[in-house]
Scaffold this motif. Structure first.
Motif, PDB file in Angstrom:
ATOM      1  N   ILE A 130       0.837  -1.207   0.000  1.00 42.06           N
ATOM      2  CA  ILE A 130       0.000   0.000   0.000  1.00 42.06           C
ATOM      3  C   ILE A 130       0.872   1.258   0.000  1.00 42.06           C
ATOM      4  O   ILE A 130       1.972   1.276   0.549  1.00 42.06           O
ATOM      5  N   LYS A 131       0.353   2.304  -0.612  1.00 38.48           N
ATOM      6  CA  LYS A 131       1.082   3.572  -0.664  1.00 38.48           C
ATOM      7  C   LYS A 131       0.106   4.739  -0.683  1.00 38.48           C
ATOM      8  O   LYS A 131      -0.900   4.702  -1.385  1.00 38.48           O
ATOM      9  N   LEU A 132       0.415   5.772   0.086  1.00 36.98           N
ATOM     10  CA  LEU A 132      -0.337   7.024   0.045  1.00 36.98           C
ATOM     11  C   LEU A 132       0.566   8.066  -0.615  1.00 36.98           C
ATOM     12  O   LEU A 132       1.369   8.731   0.034  1.00 36.98           O
ATOM     13  N   SER A 133       0.438   8.210  -1.916  1.00 34.65           N
ATOM     14  CA  SER A 133       1.373   9.013  -2.711  1.00 34.65           C
ATOM     15  C   SER A 133       0.940  10.459  -2.897  1.00 34.65           C
ATOM     16  O   SER A 133       1.625  11.232  -3.564  1.00 34.65           O
ATOM     17  N   GLU A 134      -0.171  10.849  -2.307  1.00 32.77           N
ATOM     18  CA  GLU A 134      -0.790  12.133  -2.640  1.00 32.77           C
ATOM     19  C   GLU A 134       0.109  13.348  -2.396  1.00 32.77           C
ATOM     20  O   GLU A 134       0.145  14.274  -3.223  1.00 32.77           O
ATOM     21  N   LEU A 135       0.829  13.387  -1.285  1.00 37.76           N
ATOM     22  CA  LEU A 135       1.685  14.544  -1.029  1.00 37.76           C
ATOM     23  C   LEU A 135       2.754  14.704  -2.097  1.00 37.76           C
ATOM     24  O   LEU A 135       3.128  15.827  -2.443  1.00 37.76           O
ATOM     25  N   SER A 136       3.228  13.594  -2.634  1.00 37.60           N
ATOM     26  CA  SER A 136       4.294  13.660  -3.627  1.00 37.60           C
ATOM     27  C   SER A 136       3.835  14.249  -4.946  1.00 37.60           C
ATOM     28  O   SER A 136       4.659  14.679  -5.758  1.00 37.60           O
ATOM     29  N   ILE A 137       2.516  14.291  -5.168  1.00 37.45           N
ATOM     30  CA  ILE A 137       2.007  14.903  -6.395  1.00 37.45           C
ATOM     31  C   ILE A 137       1.339  16.247  -6.117  1.00 37.45           C
ATOM     32  O   ILE A 137       0.731  16.838  -7.008  1.00 37.45           O
ATOM     33  N   GLY A 138       1.435  16.707  -4.866  1.00 38.87           N
ATOM     34  CA  GLY A 138       0.974  18.049  -4.557  1.00 38.87           C
ATOM     35  C   GLY A 138      -0.423  18.148  -3.988  1.00 38.87           C
ATOM     36  O   GLY A 138      -0.974  19.249  -3.881  1.00 38.87           O
ATOM     37  N   ILE A 139      -1.008  17.026  -3.602  1.00 35.71           N
ATOM     38  CA  ILE A 139      -2.362  17.073  -3.039  1.00 35.71           C
ATOM     39  C   ILE A 139      -2.283  16.636  -1.573  1.00 35.71           C
ATOM     40  O   ILE A 139      -1.728  17.335  -0.745  1.00 35.71           O
ATOM     41  N   GLY A 140      -2.830  15.500  -1.257  1.00 33.08           N
ATOM     42  CA  GLY A 140      -2.865  14.976   0.104  1.00 33.08           C
ATOM     43  C   GLY A 140      -4.044  14.028   0.222  1.00 33.08           C
ATOM     44  O   GLY A 140      -5.054  14.218  -0.453  1.00 33.08           O
ATOM     45  N   LYS A 235      -9.168  22.065  -4.824  1.00 31.71           N
ATOM     46  CA  LYS A 235      -8.420  23.305  -5.000  1.00 31.71           C
ATOM     47  C   LYS A 235      -6.941  23.024  -5.249  1.00 31.71           C
ATOM     48  O   LYS A 235      -6.308  23.640  -6.115  1.00 31.71           O
ATOM     49  N   LEU A 236      -6.384  22.095  -4.514  1.00 30.76           N
ATOM     50  CA  LEU A 236      -4.956  21.795  -4.637  1.00 30.76           C
ATOM     51  C   LEU A 236      -4.588  21.212  -6.001  1.00 30.76           C
ATOM     52  O   LEU A 236      -3.488  21.421  -6.495  1.00 30.76           O
ATOM     53  N   VAL A 237      -5.521  20.474  -6.605  1.00 32.73           N
ATOM     54  CA  VAL A 237      -5.222  19.853  -7.897  1.00 32.73           C
ATOM     55  C   VAL A 237      -5.024  20.893  -8.989  1.00 32.73           C
ATOM     56  O   VAL A 237      -4.476  20.599 -10.054  1.00 32.73           O
ATOM     57  N   LEU A 238      -5.438  22.140  -8.731  1.00 34.55           N
ATOM     58  CA  LEU A 238      -5.284  23.214  -9.711  1.00 34.55           C
ATOM     59  C   LEU A 238      -3.921  23.899  -9.611  1.00 34.55           C
ATOM     60  O   LEU A 238      -3.578  24.715 -10.474  1.00 34.55           O
ATOM     61  N   SER A 239      -3.133  23.581  -8.597  1.00 36.94           N
ATOM     62  CA  SER A 239      -1.850  24.253  -8.405  1.00 36.94           C
ATOM     63  C   SER A 239      -0.884  23.911  -9.534  1.00 36.94           C
ATOM     64  O   SER A 239      -0.942  22.837 -10.138  1.00 36.94           O
ATOM     65  N   GLU A 240       0.010  24.836  -9.803  1.00 34.35           N
ATOM     66  CA  GLU A 240       1.004  24.621 -10.865  1.00 34.35           C
ATOM     67  C   GLU A 240       1.871  23.416 -10.550  1.00 34.35           C
ATOM     68  O   GLU A 240       2.211  22.624 -11.433  1.00 34.35           O
ATOM     69  N   PHE A 241       2.235  23.250  -9.265  1.00 34.28           N
ATOM     70  CA  PHE A 241       3.053  22.108  -8.856  1.00 34.28           C
ATOM     71  C   PHE A 241       2.377  20.801  -9.222  1.00 34.28           C
ATOM     72  O   PHE A 241       2.984  19.903  -9.811  1.00 34.28           O
ATOM     73  N   THR A 242       1.096  20.682  -8.861  1.00 33.86           N
ATOM     74  CA  THR A 242       0.369  19.434  -9.101  1.00 33.86           C
ATOM     75  C   THR A 242       0.202  19.161 -10.589  1.00 33.86           C
ATOM     76  O   THR A 242       0.381  18.025 -11.048  1.00 33.86           O
TER      77      THR A 242
END
Length: 250
Positions: A130-140, A235-242
């Motif tokens: 299992i993996k919670l990868s969300e922070l690594s792509i800019g979300i959570g 909202k976070l998925v709209l960030s340039e980083f993500t």
């Protein structure tokens, strides 16, 4: 090319809810919507006494959110709507009066971990890391956090969230309480799932429904909580980083 699907099959009181997507069982909006709808359908079907949640294929249980759909999100409202899909599935599982057994044959990422955590009893193979990868792509992992923390505790949830690029083993998941048991082969797991589901299907359905209520006591506020969490992710998925990160990993 294989097409995605969600279906319900019933055998001797056991309702098997199966979902599939050709891209590692990732979850676009249409699959999420159909999954929530199918779980609710099974909830009210008198022929179903217990539910088994499973996915098609052999290698991956669920790869989480569809990156292609995430990249295409253009505003916060659409972002909230997408992540509300996961909220709706988890709430459908929570509100279902029937016990749900999870059958986890392979890896789970992000929302897939949330689905496993929202089952009432979960069995897996040794390959079901299992993996919670969300922070690594800019979300959570905001939407699934209540379900995951409820099952494995805040400390383990925090560890997985912060160490976002690591797959944690099936044994880790069992030790933390996500999996009830881990099996060497899919065949061994399926046999155990079938035996347990058969036993539960023979029990008093009223007693099972009452126990389900006890198991999920104190979660009535999740209807609002998970929707609020979906708004944060939307909202976070709209960030340039993500956006840049999603394009790189797509």
């Amino acid at each position: 090319m294989l097409e995605s699907y969600v279906n319900l099959t019933i055998n001797e009181g056991v309702g098997y809810v199966e979902f599939f997507h050709p891209n590692r069982n990732s979850m676009p909006s249409d699959v999420l919507s159909k999954l929530a709808e199918t779980i609710t359908e099974a909830s009210y079907n008198e022929l179903v006494r217990v539910i088994v949640l499973k996915s098609g294929g052999n290698r991956t249980f669920c790869a989480g959110a569809s990156f292609n759909e995430l990249i295409a999100i253009e505003d916060a409202q659409k972002g909230k709507a997408f992540f509300s899909g996961f909220a709706n599935v988890i709430n459908a599982m929570r509100a279902c009066p029937k016990l749900i057994i999870g059958r986890i044959q392979g890896k789970s990422v992000g929302g897939g971990v949330g689905l496993a955590a929202a089952t009432d009893y979960c069995m897996a193979t040794k390959y079901a890391s299992i993996k919670l990868s969300e922070l690594s792509i800019g979300i959570g992992p905001f939407v699934i956090e209540p379900a995951v923390s409820r099952k494995i505790g805040t400390q383990a949830m925090s560890q997985m969230t912060i160490d976002a690029e690591t797959f944690f083993s099936a044994d880790f998941a069992k030790d933390k309480g996500l999996y009830a048991d881990v099996f060497e082969t899919t065949e061994d797991m399926d046999e155990a799932v079938e035996v347990l589901a058969g036993k539960l299907a023979s029990y008093n359905p009223e007693a099972l429904a009452e126990m389900k209520t006890v198991f999920w006591k104190g979660t009535d506020h999740w209807e609002t909580l998970l929707t609020d969490r979906a708004e944060i992710s939307g909202k976070l998925v709209l960030s340039e980083f993500t956006k840049k990160t999603l394009k790189r990993f797509r």
